[in-house]
Scaffold this active site. Structure first.
Site, short mmCIF file in Angstrom:
data_model
loop_
_atom_site.label_atom_id
_atom_site.label_comp_id
_atom_site.label_asym_id
_atom_site.label_seq_id
_atom_site.Cartn_x
_atom_site.Cartn_y
_atom_site.Cartn_z
N ARG A 20 0.96 -1.21 0.05
CA ARG A 20 0.09 -0.03 0.16
C ARG A 20 0.86 1.26 0.01
NH1 ARG A 20 -4.03 -1.20 5.02
NH2 ARG A 20 -4.89 0.53 4.49
N CYS A 43 -9.04 35.92 18.55
CA CYS A 43 -8.05 35.11 19.05
C CYS A 43 -7.46 35.40 20.49
CB CYS A 43 -6.84 35.01 18.04
SG CYS A 43 -5.40 33.82 18.94
N SER A 164 -7.28 23.45 18.77
CA SER A 164 -8.68 24.31 18.51
C SER A 164 -8.50 25.46 18.16
CB SER A 164 -9.52 24.03 19.84
OG SER A 164 -8.76 24.53 20.98
N HIS A 169 1.11 27.58 19.47
CA HIS A 169 1.10 27.55 20.99
C HIS A 169 1.75 26.07 21.27
CE1 HIS A 169 -3.09 26.07 19.98
NE2 HIS A 169 -3.01 25.53 21.26
N CYS A 202 20.10 4.89 23.52
CA CYS A 202 21.54 5.26 23.01
C CYS A 202 21.92 4.16 22.05
CB CYS A 202 22.45 5.30 24.09
SG CYS A 202 21.93 6.39 25.58
#
Length: 336
Positions: A20, A43, A164, A169, A202
């Protein structure tokens, strides 16, 4: 033929569905719908709208007056917080079977820029450095609360990634329990250390450097690669070369280098995929395990290029329709 690949750090199996498989360029998304204006009146994160958020707990600003314009990075409690700092971690039992406790913790928003349309790839590296410094500063502060067991820093970019508000942010959640899947990762690292005396992350890094096929970028302090058992197409890890269990222990030099690496990495993904929706997560050891020798913090980027379907939701096993060797080569060639 499809391949089953095991993530050595979790022992989870991933299906690399070669039948795929899409070519890397086929993941290029339609024209980006990101905000074009620097300011959006509606906002709450935009410059000048500070009164519409909870009071800030940290800000980098030119002016001294809190909760006013003049800031470059601003941090405050999430208005719709998943957890609250008040309460106790004492367990309670219901019907002699069900356990519960107060939703104690912290849920904070890190507003990365005053500008509504200035996303990480377009920032100067110094701006990205300030964001990372704010992450570390809040991490170091919140870990002093003895009720906090784990701190997760993450970013949702785009609607498909769960954001949202479009304004750039990040978020930080500090919990009074270690989430189960994170505990499993840490415990797997502990089992590997008990058996070998080495850090599994590591050793995974060294194996990727030997293989070379999935490595995208190397700097003095960091390596960027698409892991062998990538969960999603173009999944990207940014891993420090210096052993360090917790992001809180990153040095100023590492933060500065990471800011350049993160900006370039997100810029390359944005160019390759036309600004995809994505999540990134800063994975660290639990607070109680920050002095152990078997976990390596790292930043994990997960582009949201598809949706989970019935098999994945029912089995917990991911199907990745792209080979990480191909996606890593595509990014390398794009950057060359």
């Amino acid at each position: 033929m499809p391949e089953l690949r095991q993530d050595p750090t979790t022992k989870e199996w991933i299906i690399i569905a070669k039948e795929r498989t899409k070519r890397p360029h086929e993941f290029h998304r339609p024209v980006s719908q990101r905000p074009k204006a620097e300011y959006e009146e509606s906002c709450p994160f935009c410059l000048g709208n500070e009164s519409r958020t909870p009071p800030e707990v940290l800000a980098y600003r030119q002016e001294e007056r809190a909760n006013s314009p003049g800031w470059t990075v601003r941090v405050f409690p999430n208005k719709y917080a998943a957890l609250e700092p008040e309460g106790t971690t004492v367990r309670q039992v219901e019907a002699d079977f069900f356990w519960k406790m107060d939703g104690v913790g912290y849920h904070e928003v890190i507003v990365e820029t005053p500008l509504h349309n200035r996303f990480l790839p377009s920032m100067d590296w110094q701006e990205v450095q300030a964001i990372l410094q704010a992450y570390r500063q809040r991490y170091l502060f919140l870990r002093e609360d003895k009720r906090v067991r784990y701190i997760l820093i993450f970013k949702n970019h785009g609607e498909a990634a769960g954001t949202s508000l479009a304004h750039p942010h990040s978020q930080l959640v500090a919990t009074s329990v270690v989430p189960a899947n994170l505990r499993r990762k840490y415990e797997e690292a502990g089992r590997y250390f008990d058996a070998t005396g080495r850090c599994i992350h590591c050793d995974a890094l060294e194996a990727e450097l030997r293989a070379k096929r999935r490595v995208v970028m190397e700097t003095e302090r960091f390596v960027v690669y698409h892991p062998f058992a990538s969960q999603t197409p173009f999944e990207t890890w940014i891993v420090p070369r210096r052993y360090c269990p917790s992001f809180a222990q990153a040095t100023n030099e590492e933060i500065a280098d990471l800011s350049v690496v993160l900006k370039k990495t997100l810029g390359s993904l944005s160019a390759a995929l036309n600004d995809p929706d994505y999540n990134y997560v800063v994975n660290s050891a639990p607070i109680a395990g920050e002095d152990e020798e078997y976990y390596l913090w790292h930043l994990q980027i997960l582009p949201r290029l598809g949706r989970l379907a019935g098999f994945e939701l029912g089995s917990g096993m991911r199907i990745n329709p792209a080979q990480p060797e191909e996606t890593a080569r595509f990014i390398r060639e794009l950057d060359s």
